[in-house]
Design an enzyme around this catalytic site. Structure first.
Site, PDB file in Angstrom:
ATOM      1  N   GLY A 163       4.495  -3.766  -0.392  1.00  0.00           N
ATOM      2  CA  GLY A 163       3.932  -4.925  -1.087  1.00  0.00           C
ATOM      3  C   GLY A 163       4.110  -4.851  -2.593  1.00  0.00           C
ATOM      4  O   GLY A 163       3.920  -5.835  -3.307  1.00  0.00           O
ATOM      5  N   ARG A 164       4.429  -3.670  -3.061  1.00  0.00           N
ATOM      6  CA  ARG A 164       4.640  -3.519  -4.506  1.00  0.00           C
ATOM      7  C   ARG A 164       5.623  -2.397  -4.810  1.00  0.00           C
ATOM      8  O   ARG A 164       5.779  -1.997  -5.956  1.00  0.00           O
ATOM      9  CB  ARG A 164       3.322  -3.239  -5.194  1.00  0.00           C
ATOM     10  N   LYS A 181       7.238   1.916  -7.860  1.00  0.00           N
ATOM     11  CA  LYS A 181       5.957   1.470  -7.301  1.00  0.00           C
ATOM     12  C   LYS A 181       5.214   0.692  -8.384  1.00  0.00           C
ATOM     13  O   LYS A 181       4.953   1.225  -9.462  1.00  0.00           O
ATOM     14  CB  LYS A 181       5.150   2.686  -6.851  1.00  0.00           C
ATOM     15  N   GLY A 238       1.389  -7.097  -6.467  1.00  0.00           N
ATOM     16  CA  GLY A 238       2.642  -6.354  -6.614  1.00  0.00           C
ATOM     17  C   GLY A 238       2.614  -5.317  -7.719  1.00  0.00           C
ATOM     18  O   GLY A 238       3.629  -4.700  -8.026  1.00  0.00           O
ATOM     19  N   ARG A 291       9.127   6.921  -7.798  1.00  0.00           N
ATOM     20  CA  ARG A 291       8.884   7.901  -6.750  1.00  0.00           C
ATOM     21  C   ARG A 291      10.205   8.346  -6.145  1.00  0.00           C
ATOM     22  O   ARG A 291      11.100   7.525  -5.962  1.00  0.00           O
ATOM     23  CB  ARG A 291       8.033   7.202  -5.688  1.00  0.00           C
ATOM     24  N   ASP A 317       0.608   3.665   8.494  1.00  0.00           N
ATOM     25  CA  ASP A 317       1.631   3.240   7.522  1.00  0.00           C
ATOM     26  C   ASP A 317       1.693   4.191   6.334  1.00  0.00           C
ATOM     27  O   ASP A 317       2.588   4.080   5.498  1.00  0.00           O
ATOM     28  CB  ASP A 317       1.384   1.797   7.049  1.00  0.00           C
ATOM     29  N   ASN A 318       0.757   5.123   6.259  1.00  0.00           N
ATOM     30  CA  ASN A 318       0.797   6.132   5.194  1.00  0.00           C
ATOM     31  C   ASN A 318       1.156   7.508   5.743  1.00  0.00           C
ATOM     32  O   ASN A 318       0.848   8.525   5.137  1.00  0.00           O
ATOM     33  CB  ASN A 318      -0.542   6.180   4.459  1.00  0.00           C
TER      34      ASN A 318
HETATM   35  P1  AMP Z   1      -1.990   1.607   0.934  1.00  0.00           P
HETATM   36  O1  AMP Z   1      -2.855   1.876   2.121  1.00  0.00           O
HETATM   37  O2  AMP Z   1      -2.679   1.721  -0.377  1.00  0.00           O
HETATM   38  O3  AMP Z   1      -0.754   2.474   0.957  1.00  0.00           O
HETATM   39  O4  AMP Z   1      -1.500   0.072   0.988  1.00  0.00           O
HETATM   40  C1  AMP Z   1      -1.527  -0.727   2.130  1.00  0.00           C
HETATM   41  C2  AMP Z   1      -0.613  -1.919   1.995  1.00  0.00           C
HETATM   42  O5  AMP Z   1      -1.031  -2.781   0.920  1.00  0.00           O
HETATM   43  C3  AMP Z   1       0.839  -1.571   1.707  1.00  0.00           C
HETATM   44  O6  AMP Z   1       1.639  -2.410   2.474  1.00  0.00           O
HETATM   45  C4  AMP Z   1       0.979  -1.852   0.234  1.00  0.00           C
HETATM   46  O7  AMP Z   1       2.296  -2.176  -0.115  1.00  0.00           O
HETATM   47  C5  AMP Z   1       0.029  -3.015   0.031  1.00  0.00           C
HETATM   48  N1  AMP Z   1      -0.493  -3.092  -1.335  1.00  0.00           N
HETATM   49  C6  AMP Z   1      -1.377  -2.248  -1.929  1.00  0.00           C
HETATM   50  N2  AMP Z   1      -1.623  -2.636  -3.195  1.00  0.00           N
HETATM   51  C7  AMP Z   1      -0.888  -3.756  -3.420  1.00  0.00           C
HETATM   52  C8  AMP Z   1      -0.729  -4.638  -4.528  1.00  0.00           C
HETATM   53  N3  AMP Z   1      -1.373  -4.455  -5.684  1.00  0.00           N
HETATM   54  N4  AMP Z   1       0.110  -5.686  -4.378  1.00  0.00           N
HETATM   55  C9  AMP Z   1       0.747  -5.895  -3.231  1.00  0.00           C
HETATM   56  N5  AMP Z   1       0.640  -5.121  -2.151  1.00  0.00           N
HETATM   57  C10 AMP Z   1      -0.164  -4.047  -2.231  1.00  0.00           C
HETATM   58 MG    MG Z   2       0.743   2.662   1.951  1.00  0.00          MG
END
Ligand code: AMP
Ligand code: MG
Length: 488
Positions: free
Chosen positions: A92-93, A113, A126, A176, A252-253
């Protein structure tokens, strides 16, 4: 040599069919500046450190200018978030510029990122904020120096562009590096859509590139699963041994090559607490410290499920059944080393559990305790005052020390030699939250010296540095438990 104008890229992921990603463009940030540059990571891609001083460096690694040869994409994936399946997530970003090839022919994803909106941004903006990029930057390097598989971080750039979280912060971009950013969730996306051919294609890709030892094997998918299980089990054992908790262990992590990935609300233990929850949005404690080994197995089940079109369920069950033993064996091995034990004795797990219990009951700092344990005197006539003094209940330590002393008697090693060994496995420095927070607050005022100092210290976590003692100190009562949220 990887120079900015003649970078060698070999974009294997972008050669996969377009279903696996979307082509994107980073969104420029106004007047970007360099916050920190990590020479050690630059070496990975053969990037000349002097290049970091060039104005175009910042432009490239903010996404304002595209590195020649890059083919920016955002990967698509799904995932189980806090136990619930989310059919579509994706970067997402994060924007993958391409895979840089170093002189040895090794490839590294160069991923920005916080480089702006992508088709997977959902409700997000993003962007990443300076605070969260500093946390990831420092922690990934700390983990690497502790010998724990992780994504790496090349640099942070910043901009005064406001970004809205709980408060107004400013934008930053973290570059990264990793051999791949493919996740368990990458497989889940296609499996749950019933697109089994794409599951196979992704598995073939990952095996070809990262598990090539199984290429051509008749049961290659099962071998692949087995190896993912092994790597994950060992990774979590390492996390546990250093007292690291990942705040968002969603599928997903979870890296398909067993790296620590997506540092958000992570935490290192200060005082030992098995129930430690580092993410203040994790109300149920799903990812509490002592839950993480089981969660990893749960996640592996979700991943194994996606391979069911390719392997027999009995085979998957059997290799999943190996997880617990691999995890426990590795953890005991790591804890033995922390205790300065070389021989394997049946009573060792009991000794370890007993220690964790008394550490918990007396709120003893995990990292400081093990560091000091190196000075443990085996001679029963000598006192271990400094260690004993860490306990609210000193008798509990005395009792444990008696058993430990008896156990040490089975080793043929002098106190001095053992100390030497223990100092190489028990870090002096880990990225404690309050330490990160102090560097972040200075950086938010434009002073990056502490970020750079910490980077240097954390890259040599076993070295004594008397002048840096304050960075090893547990939090004072006032600075305890800096709350960390998902809002990164
Ligand atoms: P995370 O668990 O923090 O790794 O993020 C979960 C999902 O949310 C992933 O698909 C990220 O790309 C998305 N995401 C987190 N923060 C943002 C943001 N500020 N803008 C867009 N997508 C985000
Ligand atoms: Mg993630």
């Amino acid at each position: 040599m990887f120079t900015l104008d003649t970078a060698r890229f070999d974009n294997t992921y972008a050669r996969l069919p377009e279903m696996f990603y979307r082509r994107v463009k980073p969104t420029p940030l106004p007047a970007p500046y360099l916050v920190s540059f990590n020479e050690k990571a630059a070496e990975l891609i053969g990037l000349d450190a002097e290049k970091a001083d060039k104005p175009e460096f910042v432009e490239y690694f903010t996404g304002n200018k595209l590195l020649p040869g890059s083919e920016p994409i955002s990967a698509i994936y799904a995932g189980h978030q806090f136990g619930t399946f989310v059919p579509q997530l994706g970067d997402g970003r994060a924007i993958l510029l391409g895979e840089a090839v170093n002189e040895k022919g090794e490839r590294f994803d160069i991923q920005l990122k916080g480089a702006g909106l992508t088709p997977f941004s959902r409700m997000g903006d993003g962007r990443a904020v300076l605070r969260s990029t500093i946390r990831e930057y420092l922690c990934s390097e700390a983990m690497h120096a502790l010998g724990i598989p992780t994504t790496r971080a090349l640099c942070i750039t910043g901009s005064n562009e406001p970004v809205y979280r709980e408060t107004v912060e400013t934008a930053a971009v973290l570059t990264r590096l990793a051999p791949t950013h493919v996740r368990f969730g990458s497989f889940e996306l296609f499996y749950y859509r019933g697109q089994y051919e794409q599951v196979r294609e992704l598995a073939d890709y990952v095996i070809r590139e990262f598990y090539s030892q199984f290429n051509g094997a008749e049961d290659k998918y099962l071998q692949f699963l087995r190896e993912v299980i092994k790597r994950t089990a060992k990774l979590i054992a390492q996390w546990q041994s250093v007292g690291f908790a990942h705040g968002v262990m969603n599928t997903d992590n979870m890296s398909i090559i067993g790296l620590t990935i997506d540092y958000g609300p992570f935490g290192f233990l200060d005082e030992f607490d098995a129930d430690f929850i580092c993410n203040h949005s994790d109300y149920g404690g799903r990812y509490a410290f002592d839950q993480q080994p089981n969660v990893a197995l749960w996640n592996l089940y979700k991943f194994a499920q996606t391979l069911i079109p390719l392997i027999k369920p009995e085979g998957a069950e059997a290799v999943l059944g190996e997880y617990q033993a691999i995890f426990t064996e590795r953890l005991v091995e790591l804890m033995r080393a922390k205790l300065g034990l070389e021989k394997q004795e049946l009573e060792d797990p009991e000794l370890i559990v007993a220690l964790l219990e008394i550490l918990q009951l007396s709120n003893v700092d995990y990292t400081v305790f093990f560091r000091r344990l190196g000075d443990f005197k085996t001679d029963a006539n000598e006192k271990n005052d400094l260690l004993q003094g860490m306990f609210i209940d000193p008798k509990s330590f005395d009792q444990w020390a008696k058993i430990y002393r008896a156990r040490l008697a089975k080793e043929n090693i002098s106190d001095a030699e053992r100390r030497e060994k223990m100092m190489r496995v028990n870090p002096k420095f880990v990225l404690r939250n309050h330490i990160a927070q102090s560097a972040i607050e200075k950086a938010q005022k434009g002073d990056y010296t502490e970020v750079n100092t910490l980077l240097e210290i954390l890259q040599k976590p076993f070295d004594e540095k008397p002048e840096m003692e304050r960075f090893a100190a547990p939090p004072t009562v006032g600075s305890k438990r800096v709350a960390v949220s998902c809002s990164s």
